[in-house]
Design an enzyme around this catalytic site. Structure first.
Site, mmCIF file in Angstrom:
data_model
loop_
_atom_site.group_PDB
_atom_site.id
_atom_site.type_symbol
_atom_site.label_atom_id
_atom_site.label_comp_id
_atom_site.label_asym_id
_atom_site.label_seq_id
_atom_site.Cartn_x
_atom_site.Cartn_y
_atom_site.Cartn_z
ATOM 1 N N GLU A 104 0.818 -1.215 0.000
ATOM 2 C CA GLU A 104 0.000 0.000 0.000
ATOM 3 C C GLU A 104 0.848 1.259 0.000
ATOM 4 O OE1 GLU A 104 -0.533 -2.600 2.019
ATOM 5 O OE2 GLU A 104 -2.466 -3.369 1.350
ATOM 6 N N HIS A 158 -11.709 -5.506 8.365
ATOM 7 C CA HIS A 158 -12.349 -5.369 7.051
ATOM 8 C C HIS A 158 -13.655 -4.596 7.134
ATOM 9 C CE1 HIS A 158 -9.596 -8.740 6.526
ATOM 10 N NE2 HIS A 158 -9.622 -8.521 5.238
#
Lengths: 329, 335
Positions: free
Chosen positions: B57, B126
């Site tokens: 990322e 999540h």
């Protein structure tokens, strides 16, 4: 299958082979049951099955001693079973029940056991790797000879924090074994579409870390490599990298469209490289066990797994107040 | 169309009309994205325009900032907003600061798309809604669409914007306008008016809220999934509420908010994210500062609880219609 060469094959005892068979079969049957419970709606959200990769954790656990630690990512059910955690507590965490290892609050990806030196179950790719170095630091600091198995996947191998960790682990000579479970796919992206490195373990060389690639579908090869790495770490020689070439038969998670590889590829691995079939063949052809012996084991395992599923269904949902426990800020 | 299709459509339009646009991230190219938002784009626009990255990322965002400062318009996907944290330093220290510290010499025209929010049983890694981490940083624009129509127009506006835009896609409403009633089937976007998405390019201005339901008794401020929860709650509770969909958090359409609250004199603020230091705190502070002499009740916030997002008990944590309606009634009861 039986033609596959395993190191020191001739020295493997019957008991040892039976142990591997049982342990790997437990993981496989447990995961199959988890898949069923998911299909029935008893497990929700995320669920990453370990089917196909069983030889990795079973082989490495055979190289570990009491006190050694393990930490891994979200594909963690196999690691927990292999280090001796109770299948009932694992399954009940999958169903989000009070009897789960995190009392339902963590779910499939987030479980722990101090007793078994299992430091999780981490849901963020690669985030457990620096923690593994920290665990190893603590052991070294306390002057014992424990090692830490720090598991991560081929996908995580491209995370920057892995390399920050490599650098520190070697700098401080930490007794940590970095286990790269290279199952060839980071969700839907194959290794060759995410890196041009010919192998992942060799990246350690840039930091001075030794390592090797291992046939992760062969529990005997895994154990042998694990023993070598453990001996290296216990002797204070610093970290070591084991790249386990393995394969997951199922999708990345339960919602995987599986369009990134062919059915034939998966079937070929199952037919030619399956870790459980391999040990089964060694047992049968070595005259260590009969079909009936193995059937009896299958039956035992099935009972354990069914018991865990029953427990996971019957354990109550946690009280709402449970959400407000372990909260401090 | 669904919100997934609307986002894909916007990316398709952007790739077709502007050669400087690139689309990339984990599983974005060959695989078509974990939520399928980029399915088919690589095939159509080629591997130099839409491509895969490793799971990195920080690297993805950092490289995008480099591209953007050179004039490209990268649109990156972080697979889940929860995976953003390794990139946070790049977002805060580089992307958000480039224009200011170069005295306008450089800008950073990039979009970071991230699925956000809960309701999918994704547990703590999540399900998070980290919007306040972006709105707290000077130099970032933050967008949260609540439907396919807006998603396409806002995404195209974000891509055209000369500065970095955080584009948070509430994943629970990708396929339908989920209203918090988790035990009921969700209607599909195709049977919702805002599931009708015009063909071709169009933009919706960043910084313009919209009134989703007019009302006189109180104002409900919401964004993303919570817009649908709010609409269901006030409908079912028989509450004469004005429901405002903020659409963009920064820039914020303060005028629409204050006009409404001065009219209704009462206000409830909603979000899925945790309460403390959430964006709702900013909204409540602004409303009290701007509408203090009009208010007849304290501003209430209905949010996720100050706990990690739980695996089980998700529907207790999630600020569903019952909690929203209860808060509205409390605010209405203040004499």
């Amino acid at each position: 299958m039986a033609t596959r060469k395993s190191p020191e094959k001739s020295n493997i005892s019957k008991d040892e082979l039976l142990h591997y068979y049982r342990e790997m079969l437990l993981i496989r049957r447990f995961e199959e049951k988890a898949g069923q419970l998911y299909g029935m709606g008893l497990i929700g959200g995320f669920c990453h099955l370990y089917i196909g990769q069983e030889a990795v954790v079973v082989g490495l656990e055979a190289a570990a001693k009491e006190g050694d630690k393990r930490i891994t990512s979200y594909r963690d059910h196999g690691h927990m079973l292999a280090c001796g955690m109770d299948p009932k507590g694992v399954m009940a965490e999958l169903t989000g029940r009070e009897g789960g290892y995190s009392r339902g609050k963590g779910g499939s990806m987030h479980m722990f056991s101090k007793e078994k030196h299992f430091y999780g179950g981490h849901g963020i790719v690669g985030a457990q790797v620096p923690l593994g170095a920290g665990l190893a630091f603590a052991d070294k600091y306390m002057g014992n000879d424990n090692v830490t198995f720090t598991y991560f996947g081929d996908g995580a191998a491209n995370q920057g924090q892995v390399y920050e960790t490599y650098n520190m682990a070697e700098l401080w000579n930490l007794p940590v074994i970095f286990v790269i479970e290279n199952n060839q796919y980071a969700m839907g992206t194959s290794v060759k579409r995410s890196t041009k490195s010919p192998s992942l373990w060799e990246r350690g060389a840039a930091y001075g870390i030794k390592g090797e690639a291992v046939d992760g579908m062969d529990v005997l090869a895994v154990k042998a490599a694990g023993e070598k790495a453990v001996a290296f770490c216990r002797a204070g020689e610093g970290p070591y990298i084991l790249e386990m070439n393995t394969y997951r038969y199922r999708g990345h998670s339960m919602s995987d469209p599986a369009k990134y590889r062919t059915r034939e590829e998966v079937q070929k691995m199952r037919d030619e490289k399956d870790a459980i079939e391999h040990v089964r063949d060694l047992l049968l052809q070595g005259g260590h066990a009969t079909d009936d012996d193995l059937k009896a084991i299958d039956k035992d395992i099935k009972a354990i797994v069914n018991e865990s599923a029953e427990f996971a269904k019957e354990s109550p949902e946690p009280a709402l107040s449970e959400l407000w426990t372990d909260i401090y800020a | 169309m669904t919100m997934i299709e609307a986002i894909r459509d916007a990316l398709d339009v952007a790739l077709a009309q502007d050669p400087e646009v690139t689309v990339f991230g984990q599983d974005v190219g060959f695989f078509g994205g974990v939520f399928r938002c980029t399915a088919g784009l690589q095939k159509k626009h080629g591997e130099t325009r839409c491509f895969d990255t490793p799971i990195s990322e920080l690297g993805i965002v950092g490289a995008a900032i480099g591209m953007a400062s050179y004039g490209l318009k990268p649109v990156v996907e972080i697979q889940f907003a929860d995976y953003m944290y390794p990139a946070y330093d790049q977002i805060v220290s580089e992307a958000a600061r480039l224009r200011f510290r170069s005295a306008g010499e450089f800008t950073c025209p990039m979009v970071i798309r991230m699925p956000t929010g809960g309701g999918i049983f994704g547990a703590q890694t999540h399900s998070q809604s980290p919007e306040a981490l972006f709105t707290h940083v000077a130099g970032l624009k933050t967008v949260v669409p609540s439907n396919p129509h807006d998603a396409k127009g806002l995404l195209l506006a974000a891509i055209a914007d000369p500065d970095p835009v955080i584009f948070l896609e509430p994943k629970r409403i990708y396929n339908g306008p989920f209203d918090g009633h988790h035990n009921r089937p969700v209607t599909a976007w195709r049977s919702h008016p805002l599931g009708e998405v015009p063909e071709g390019p169009y933009t919706l201005p960043l910084g313009q809220a919209v009134i989703r339901r007019e009302g006189a008794a109180l104002t409900v401020l919401a964004y993303g999934t919570m817009v649908h929860v709010a609409l269901a709650a006030v409908q079912e509770g028989g509450i004469d509420a004005e429901v405002i969909d903020l659409r963009t958090l920064l820039p914020l359409d303060l005028e629409t908010i204050t006009t409404s609250v001065r009219k209704t004199r009462r206000c409830v603020v909603l979000h899925e994210a945790t309460l403390t230091s959430g964006f709702g705190a900013e909204l409540a502070a602004l409303v009290q500062a701007e509408c203090f002499w009009h208010l007849e009740a304290p501003v209430e916030r209905v949010t996720g609880w100050d706990t990690p997002y739980p695996h089980t008990n998700e529907w207790d944590y999630f600020p569903g219609p019952a909690r929203v309606a209860a808060a509205c009634h409390r605010v209405l009861e203040v004499k």
